[in-house]
Design a protein around this motif. Structure first.
Motif, mmCIF file in Angstrom:
data_model
loop_
_atom_site.group_PDB
_atom_site.id
_atom_site.type_symbol
_atom_site.label_atom_id
_atom_site.label_comp_id
_atom_site.label_asym_id
_atom_site.label_seq_id
_atom_site.Cartn_x
_atom_site.Cartn_y
_atom_site.Cartn_z
ATOM 1 N N THR A 188 -10.350 -6.436 -6.413
ATOM 2 C CA THR A 188 -10.957 -7.741 -6.711
ATOM 3 C C THR A 188 -9.950 -8.866 -6.480
ATOM 4 O OG1 THR A 188 -10.424 -7.359 -9.034
ATOM 5 C CG2 THR A 188 -12.664 -6.876 -8.348
ATOM 6 N N GLN A 189 -8.657 -8.549 -6.637
ATOM 7 C CA GLN A 189 -7.621 -9.541 -6.333
ATOM 8 C C GLN A 189 -6.292 -8.856 -6.020
ATOM 9 O OE1 GLN A 189 -7.021 -12.503 -9.405
ATOM 10 N NE2 GLN A 189 -5.507 -13.562 -8.163
ATOM 11 N N TRP A 190 -5.784 -9.127 -4.827
ATOM 12 C CA TRP A 190 -4.474 -8.567 -4.470
ATOM 13 C C TRP A 190 -3.396 -9.246 -5.306
ATOM 14 C CZ3 TRP A 190 -4.405 -4.248 -1.865
ATOM 15 C CH2 TRP A 190 -5.403 -3.975 -0.941
ATOM 16 N N GLY A 191 -2.393 -8.474 -5.725
ATOM 17 C CA GLY A 191 -1.270 -9.030 -6.471
ATOM 18 C C GLY A 191 -0.328 -9.790 -5.553
ATOM 19 N N GLU A 192 0.625 -10.493 -6.171
ATOM 20 C CA GLU A 192 1.569 -11.300 -5.391
ATOM 21 C C GLU A 192 2.458 -10.467 -4.479
ATOM 22 O OE1 GLU A 192 3.913 -13.909 -7.821
ATOM 23 O OE2 GLU A 192 2.088 -14.815 -8.661
ATOM 24 N N ARG A 193 2.687 -9.206 -4.876
ATOM 25 C CA ARG A 193 3.575 -8.352 -4.071
ATOM 26 C C ARG A 193 2.836 -7.696 -2.914
ATOM 27 N NH1 ARG A 193 6.025 -5.344 -9.440
ATOM 28 N NH2 ARG A 193 6.453 -7.283 -10.544
ATOM 29 N N ALA A 194 1.525 -7.916 -2.857
ATOM 30 C CA ALA A 194 0.706 -7.204 -1.860
ATOM 31 C C ALA A 194 0.352 -8.069 -0.650
ATOM 32 C CB ALA A 194 -0.565 -6.678 -2.536
ATOM 33 N N LYS A 195 1.129 -9.116 -0.391
ATOM 34 C CA LYS A 195 0.799 -10.046 0.700
ATOM 35 C C LYS A 195 0.610 -9.332 2.040
ATOM 36 C CE LYS A 195 1.884 -14.430 -1.095
ATOM 37 N NZ LYS A 195 2.889 -14.333 -2.189
ATOM 38 N N ARG A 196 1.550 -8.389 2.309
ATOM 39 C CA ARG A 196 1.538 -7.681 3.588
ATOM 40 C C ARG A 196 0.199 -6.950 3.794
ATOM 41 N NH1 ARG A 196 4.785 -2.954 5.694
ATOM 42 N NH2 ARG A 196 4.567 -2.084 3.614
ATOM 43 N N VAL A 197 -0.222 -6.225 2.769
ATOM 44 C CA VAL A 197 -1.453 -5.434 2.896
ATOM 45 C C VAL A 197 -2.699 -6.335 2.802
ATOM 46 C CG1 VAL A 197 -1.585 -4.757 0.461
ATOM 47 C CG2 VAL A 197 -2.615 -3.306 2.175
ATOM 48 N N ALA A 198 -2.600 -7.407 2.031
ATOM 49 C CA ALA A 198 -3.728 -8.341 1.937
ATOM 50 C C ALA A 198 -4.000 -8.960 3.315
ATOM 51 C CB ALA A 198 -3.432 -9.425 0.906
ATOM 52 N N ASP A 199 -2.927 -9.216 4.067
ATOM 53 C CA ASP A 199 -3.062 -9.740 5.434
ATOM 54 C C ASP A 199 -3.808 -8.768 6.329
ATOM 55 O OD1 ASP A 199 -1.965 -12.168 5.214
ATOM 56 O OD2 ASP A 199 -0.025 -11.678 6.162
ATOM 57 N N VAL A 200 -3.465 -7.507 6.209
ATOM 58 C CA VAL A 200 -4.120 -6.465 7.011
ATOM 59 C C VAL A 200 -5.595 -6.373 6.638
ATOM 60 C CG1 VAL A 200 -4.212 -3.988 7.496
ATOM 61 C CG2 VAL A 200 -1.993 -5.132 7.274
ATOM 62 N N ALA A 201 -5.875 -6.402 5.346
ATOM 63 C CA ALA A 201 -7.245 -6.235 4.869
ATOM 64 C C ALA A 201 -8.113 -7.448 5.225
ATOM 65 C CB ALA A 201 -7.251 -6.022 3.357
ATOM 66 N N GLN A 202 -7.520 -8.624 5.206
ATOM 67 C CA GLN A 202 -8.213 -9.852 5.646
ATOM 68 C C GLN A 202 -9.644 -10.000 5.174
ATOM 69 O OE1 GLN A 202 -7.675 -12.084 8.916
ATOM 70 N NE2 GLN A 202 -6.148 -10.804 9.943
ATOM 71 N N GLY A 203 -9.856 -9.918 3.892
ATOM 72 C CA GLY A 203 -11.196 -10.141 3.371
ATOM 73 C C GLY A 203 -12.154 -8.969 3.500
ATOM 74 N N LYS A 204 -11.690 -7.858 4.114
ATOM 75 C CA LYS A 204 -12.559 -6.675 4.152
ATOM 76 C C LYS A 204 -12.591 -6.032 2.781
ATOM 77 C CE LYS A 204 -11.485 -5.747 8.913
ATOM 78 N NZ LYS A 204 -10.279 -5.369 9.658
ATOM 79 N N LYS A 205 -13.671 -5.299 2.522
ATOM 80 C CA LYS A 205 -13.761 -4.556 1.266
ATOM 81 C C LYS A 205 -12.726 -3.434 1.275
ATOM 82 C CE LYS A 205 -18.581 -4.496 -0.267
ATOM 83 N NZ LYS A 205 -18.625 -5.073 -1.591
ATOM 84 N N VAL A 206 -11.922 -3.347 0.225
ATOM 85 C CA VAL A 206 -10.960 -2.251 0.106
ATOM 86 C C VAL A 206 -11.185 -1.527 -1.217
ATOM 87 C CG1 VAL A 206 -8.520 -1.612 -0.018
ATOM 88 C CG2 VAL A 206 -9.231 -3.515 1.458
ATOM 89 N N PHE A 207 -11.262 -0.208 -1.139
ATOM 90 C CA PHE A 207 -11.399 0.613 -2.344
ATOM 91 C C PHE A 207 -10.185 1.511 -2.517
ATOM 92 C CE2 PHE A 207 -15.807 -0.224 -1.099
ATOM 93 C CZ PHE A 207 -16.413 -0.546 -2.309
ATOM 94 N N PHE A 208 -9.522 1.444 -3.670
ATOM 95 C CA PHE A 208 -8.579 2.494 -4.044
ATOM 96 C C PHE A 208 -9.422 3.748 -4.279
ATOM 97 C CE2 PHE A 208 -4.323 0.755 -5.184
ATOM 98 C CZ PHE A 208 -4.566 -0.587 -5.000
ATOM 99 N N VAL A 209 -8.945 4.903 -3.863
ATOM 100 C CA VAL A 209 -9.682 6.141 -4.072
ATOM 101 C C VAL A 209 -8.894 7.026 -5.041
ATOM 102 C CG1 VAL A 209 -10.650 8.179 -2.964
ATOM 103 C CG2 VAL A 209 -10.657 5.991 -1.744
ATOM 104 N N ALA A 210 -9.467 7.319 -6.196
ATOM 105 C CA ALA A 210 -8.790 8.117 -7.224
ATOM 106 C C ALA A 210 -9.493 9.459 -7.401
ATOM 107 C CB ALA A 210 -8.779 7.364 -8.555
ATOM 108 N N ALA A 211 -8.737 10.561 -7.286
ATOM 109 C CA ALA A 211 -9.323 11.897 -7.428
ATOM 110 C C ALA A 211 -9.292 12.327 -8.882
ATOM 111 C CB ALA A 211 -8.550 12.896 -6.584
ATOM 112 N N THR A 212 -10.405 12.865 -9.363
ATOM 113 C CA THR A 212 -10.463 13.322 -10.756
ATOM 114 C C THR A 212 -11.446 14.477 -10.913
ATOM 115 O OG1 THR A 212 -10.906 12.658 -13.051
ATOM 116 C CG2 THR A 212 -12.220 11.581 -11.360
ATOM 117 N N LEU A 213 -11.260 15.237 -11.991
ATOM 118 C CA LEU A 213 -12.212 16.287 -12.335
ATOM 119 C C LEU A 213 -13.033 15.860 -13.550
ATOM 120 C CD1 LEU A 213 -9.640 19.222 -12.141
ATOM 121 C CD2 LEU A 213 -11.411 18.699 -10.455
#
Ligand code: ZZB
Length: 263
Positions: free
Chosen positions: A11-36
């Motif tokens: 929902t909001q990239w952190g200040e340290r994530a500028k590099r990856v936020a540039d790559v994502a450029q407004g595209k939807k990004v999902f962290f994927v977490a594996a769980t049982l």
């Protein structure tokens, strides 16, 4: 091993994530977490990554035949497994849209579906292994001893972990109750076993085993759509609900041959 892979939208990239936020450029990004433990998604308070692990952005299969790209954030190893399972844009090769260090992701905000918290922060967990799941792990401190202890460590030493204190959720969210441990299984076990830090790995492994069994066989839901029902009965229903709403997907991993051989 079949996991439920939970999708947590950025929902909001952190200040340290500028590099990856540039790559994502407004595209939807999902962290994927594996769980049982699908039933614990009601109590997610934070999201863990390892600051020393390398992650990447991978176009998902939901983008096949459309212009809109949806990106999954996970490790290269898990992306390879996903490609084999037809979960990414290409089955035969892994396309990485951009790499990112775990340390850059700290302070980013995500939306955990089902949780009482609408938005939670990404925080570090040193004990996350690169060789299991996606190396992205939801934090559920009411039921997971590892998560309870890690949350406590983060609160005690925010400078050491290089985080802002307010990133750590103030409240844990109980979601099930058991006759022996009540609705804060993790806290009860950690106290009873006198576990003091995330470095007590042997005791934490034991506490995790007990918490798993207790929650599954003795647990009753105290929140959500299946409130009042047994965990054992509703766990697959919650998982299937999340699958059908496209908030999660099935993700499997080959057994670790090295580990099973050495016994
Ligand atoms: C939510 C959750 C809620 C989890 C809970 C546990 C508990 P297993 O059984 O050994 O396969 N996990 C996933 N990937 C990693 C990783 N790479 N490194 C470290 N931990 C990881 O372990 C699967 C569980 O370990 C997953 O389920 C995830 O945390 C974590 F209430 O997700 B779980 C008593 C445990 N309770």
């Amino acid at each position: 091993q079949e996991y439920m892979a939970m999708k947590l939208e950025v929902t909001q990239w952190g200040e340290r994530a500028k590099r990856v936020a540039d790559v994502a450029q407004g595209k939807k990004v999902f962290f994927v977490a594996a769980t049982l433990r699908s039933e614990t998604m009601y109590g997610v308070t934070n999201l863990f990554v390892s600051p020393t692990v390398k992650y990447g952005l991978y176009p998902s299969s939901s983008t096949k035949g459309s212009d809109e790209e949806v990106l999954y954030l996970c490790t290269p190893r898990s992306a390879r497994n996903m490609a084999y399972q037809g979960l990414l844009k290409h089955d035969d090769k892994v396309e990485c849209a951009g790499e990112v260090d775990g340390s850059e992701l700290l302070g980013t905000k995500v939306h955990p579906a089902l949780s009482a918290h609408n938005e939670v922060y990404v925080v570090p967990m040193d004990t996350i292994k690169d060789n299991k799941g996606t190396a992205v792990v939801v934090c559920m401190p009411a039921d997971s001893p590892d998560d309870f202890i890690m949350t406590q460590d983060l609160r005690k030493k925010p400078e050491y972990y290089n985080i802002e204190p307010e990133w750590v959720a103030a409240e844990l969210v109980p979601i099930l109750t058991t006759p022996t441990y009540g609705d804060r299984t993790a806290e009860a076990l950690v106290k009873a076993m006198k576990i003091n830090s995330s470095k007590d790995t042997k005791q934490l492994a034991e506490a995790k085993e007990i918490a798993y069994k207790e929650g599954f066989y003795q647990g009753t839901m105290i929140v959500g759509k299946y409130k009042g029902e047994k965990v054992e009965a509703v766990k697959p229903k919650i998982r299937d609900d999340l699958y059908s709403q496209n908030l999660a997907f099935a993700y499997s991993e080959p057994e670790n041959l090295v580990m099973s051989r050495s016994g």
